[in-house]
Design a protein around this motif. Structure first.
Motif, PDB file in Angstrom:
ATOM      1  N   MET A  16      -3.147   3.896  -1.737  1.00 18.64           N
ATOM      2  CA  MET A  16      -2.905   2.814  -0.775  1.00 18.64           C
ATOM      3  C   MET A  16      -3.967   2.371   0.040  1.00 18.64           C
ATOM      4  N   LEU A  17      -5.152   2.964  -0.151  1.00 22.72           N
ATOM      5  CA  LEU A  17      -6.299   2.394   0.682  1.00 22.72           C
ATOM      6  C   LEU A  17      -6.705   0.951   0.165  1.00 22.72           C
ATOM      7  N   PRO A  18      -6.927   0.100   1.111  1.00 22.86           N
ATOM      8  CA  PRO A  18      -6.871  -1.282   0.905  1.00 22.86           C
ATOM      9  C   PRO A  18      -8.380  -1.696   0.419  1.00 22.86           C
ATOM     10  N   LEU A  19      -8.294  -2.453  -0.520  1.00 23.67           N
ATOM     11  CA  LEU A  19      -9.514  -3.356  -1.052  1.00 23.67           C
ATOM     12  C   LEU A  19      -9.092  -4.812  -0.294  1.00 23.67           C
ATOM     13  N   PRO A  45      -3.584  -2.852  -1.481  1.00 20.17           N
ATOM     14  CA  PRO A  45      -3.813  -1.485  -1.845  1.00 20.17           C
ATOM     15  C   PRO A  45      -4.610  -1.306  -3.214  1.00 20.17           C
ATOM     16  N   ILE A  46      -5.278  -0.385  -3.403  1.00 23.63           N
ATOM     17  CA  ILE A  46      -6.039  -0.294  -4.889  1.00 23.63           C
ATOM     18  C   ILE A  46      -4.698  -0.322  -5.914  1.00 23.63           C
ATOM     19  N   ASP A  51       7.387   2.775  -0.915  1.00 20.93           N
ATOM     20  CA  ASP A  51       7.864   2.035   0.104  1.00 20.93           C
ATOM     21  C   ASP A  51       7.331   0.649  -0.040  1.00 20.93           C
ATOM     22  N   HIS A  52       5.825   0.405  -0.606  1.00 21.16           N
ATOM     23  CA  HIS A  52       5.146  -0.618  -0.621  1.00 21.16           C
ATOM     24  C   HIS A  52       5.827  -1.662  -1.818  1.00 21.16           C
ATOM     25  N   PHE A  53       6.296  -1.184  -2.904  1.00 22.80           N
ATOM     26  CA  PHE A  53       6.935  -2.020  -3.955  1.00 22.80           C
ATOM     27  C   PHE A  53       8.377  -2.078  -3.799  1.00 22.80           C
TER      28      PHE A  53
END
Length: 291
Positions: free
Chosen positions: A30-33, A37-38, A67-69
């Motif tokens: 979940m670290l953002p590029l 998130p990756i 949660d993100h999806f």
């Protein structure tokens, strides 16, 4: 015919220790590029390749991925009330992107074990394995290229990338012979896990994209654990290569190793520079730095 590749397994149960302390309370995936998130970059690659189902192998502390999806009704309602339709469309696009299933890997026992725990959800059909550490940027997505190779050769396909000899010991490496009609495709004779530079059979390193056939599960089930107590996918593939033809594919595209800090920073800069809304100002900022 082995059938169409519809599913992708995404192992995401690792602890992300290279990015501590940032990953103490959030998944590395979940670290953002820039602002995604990756994991989303890789899943977008799967969608662009025509895959319709993602199986994410999770572990403890990975709820943020689910949660993100998932649908966020409260956020969507807030954005709608405030008239932020562009952001609303982006949020909805994430949850509508693809069918996502989850399976838990109770212990982090290696990549081979992560693939093995997805066995029931994959079933008896070919499938992809996609690792989030590798972000591959190309007009034609890497996985789409690999699907085309799989459909032609009807055998497992492993993405490979030429790396300097002094870095080869960090990778699995193939020993293969290029096909006469396509020098990007190699018939694999053997696979070696993290050889020394002197012992490496080639400079073709295995990168985090695979298309596998369901008989890999039986091979992994009988693969002994290594000295670290893990089941390595490379070792399972070594067993499988004696049973069916297997291919390496030297993909077209720029590979970013987002699994280490320097690679992650490089990817962030390059993806930001390609953005229509950020590229110009960001480029001017970089030019002004006194390096």
């Amino acid at each position: 015919m082995l059938g169409r590749v519809r599913k992708a397994v995404f192992p995401a149960a690792g602890l992300g220790t290279r990015f501590l302390p940032a990953t103490k309370a959030q998944p590395k995936e979940m670290l953002p590029l820039v602002d995604k998130p990756i994991i989303q970059y890789v899943i977008e690659e799967a969608v662009a390749a025509g895959l319709t189902n993602i199986i994410i192998v999770t572990g403890r502390g990975k709820n943020a991925i689910e949660d993100h999806f998932d649908v966020s009704y409260e956020l969507e309602r807030l954005l709608q009330e405030r008239g932020k339709t562009d952001l609303l469309e982006q949020v909805r696009a994430v949850s509508n992107m693809i069918n996502v299933s989850y399976v838990r890997q109770g212990e982090a026992l290696g990549l081979g074990h992560a693939v093995l725990v997805a066995r029931d959800l994959v079933g008896d059909e070919p499938f992809a394995v996609m690792l989030g550490d590798d972000i591959i940027d190309n007009k034609t997505p890497c996985m789409k290229q690999m699907v085309q190779v799989f459909e032609k050769h009807q055998g497992p396909v492993i993405a490979v990338h030429q790396v300097p000899r002094d870095e080869i010991s960090a990778y699995g490496v193939i020993d293969g012979v290029a096909e006469r009609d396509d020098d990007r495709v190699y018939r694999i004779n053997d696979l070696v896990e993290k050889p020394s530079a002197a012992e490496a059979p080639s400079d073709l390193a295995i990168i985090g994209r695979y298309i596998l056939t369901p008989d890999i599960f039986e091979a992994l089930a009988t693969t002994p654990r290594d000295s670290a107590g893990e089941i390595q996918l490379t070792n399972g593939l070594r067993t499988l290569k004696d049973q069916r033809a297997m291919y390496g594919y030297r993909f077209e595209g720029v590979r970013h190793d987002a699994g280490n800090k320097l690679g992650f920073l490089k990817a962030t800069v390059e993806f930001a520079l390609k953005r229509d809304d950020l590229g110009g100002p960001f480029r001017e900022y970089l030019k002004g730095l006194k390096l």
